[in-house]
Motif scaffolding. Structure first.
Motif, mmCIF file in Angstrom:
data_model
loop_
_atom_site.group_PDB
_atom_site.id
_atom_site.type_symbol
_atom_site.label_atom_id
_atom_site.label_comp_id
_atom_site.label_asym_id
_atom_site.label_seq_id
_atom_site.Cartn_x
_atom_site.Cartn_y
_atom_site.Cartn_z
ATOM 1 N N LYS A 3 0.838 -1.205 0.000
ATOM 2 C CA LYS A 3 0.000 0.000 0.000
ATOM 3 C C LYS A 3 0.871 1.253 0.000
ATOM 4 N N LEU A 4 1.923 1.255 0.791
ATOM 5 C CA LEU A 4 2.820 2.412 0.852
ATOM 6 C C LEU A 4 3.513 2.638 -0.493
ATOM 7 N N ASP A 6 2.356 1.723 -3.385
ATOM 8 C CA ASP A 6 1.300 2.221 -4.279
ATOM 9 C C ASP A 6 1.108 3.727 -4.106
ATOM 10 N N GLU A 7 1.123 4.185 -2.861
ATOM 11 C CA GLU A 7 0.948 5.612 -2.595
ATOM 12 C C GLU A 7 2.111 6.427 -3.155
ATOM 13 N N THR A 10 1.790 6.417 -6.959
ATOM 14 C CA THR A 10 0.716 7.315 -7.386
ATOM 15 C C THR A 10 1.143 8.774 -7.270
ATOM 16 N N THR A 11 1.810 9.102 -6.175
ATOM 17 C CA THR A 11 2.270 10.481 -5.964
ATOM 18 C C THR A 11 3.304 10.876 -7.022
ATOM 19 N N LEU A 36 8.424 12.619 1.022
ATOM 20 C CA LEU A 36 7.196 11.878 1.323
ATOM 21 C C LEU A 36 7.212 11.247 2.711
#
Length: 122
Positions: A3-4, A6-7, A10-11, A36
């Motif tokens: 998930k991290l 992916d974030e 995406t960013t 980040l």
């Protein structure tokens, strides 16, 4: 990807697509991780994926850089957009209610008025 990751992906993808990271700009893991507030591992994984996606490229011994768009890329994108947007407009027209059509008509009238007003100013 986690998930991290992916974030982070995406960013970074958004920053590239919006031009916040310019073509040929170097993307440094340490700087991105600090920005980040994450470790370098998810940044490294996201950079690898962005490289596979063609949004970044690597130079041996120098690191990762934002890919530049060429004329063929831009032509291809517009051809795809024409197909998608034409289909979307057709589907929207088939499903439009009387209220939707009236709203669009009013918007069109307002735009015509604004264009006319602007032409008189110039």
């Amino acid at each position: 990807m986690t998930k991290l990751t992916d974030e982070v992906y995406t960013t970074l993808r958004r920053k590239i697509m919006e031009g916040e990271l310019a073509p040929n700009e170097q993307v440094k893991e340490e700087r991105i991780a600090k920005l980040l507030d994450v470790s370098r591992t998810p940044v490294r994984t996201a950079i690898n994926q962005l490289t596979l996606d063609g949004l970044l490229y690597r130079e041996r011994g120098r690191g990762s850089f934002v890919s530049a768009w060429n004329t063929e890329d831009i032509k291809e994108i517009f051809e795809i957009r024409i197909q998608i947007e034409s289909k979307a407009a057709g589907l929207a027209a088939l499903k439009a209610s009387a209220m939707h059509i009236e709203n669009l008509l009013q918007c069109s009238i307002k735009m015509d008025e604004l264009v006319e007003k602007n032409q008189k100013i110039i």
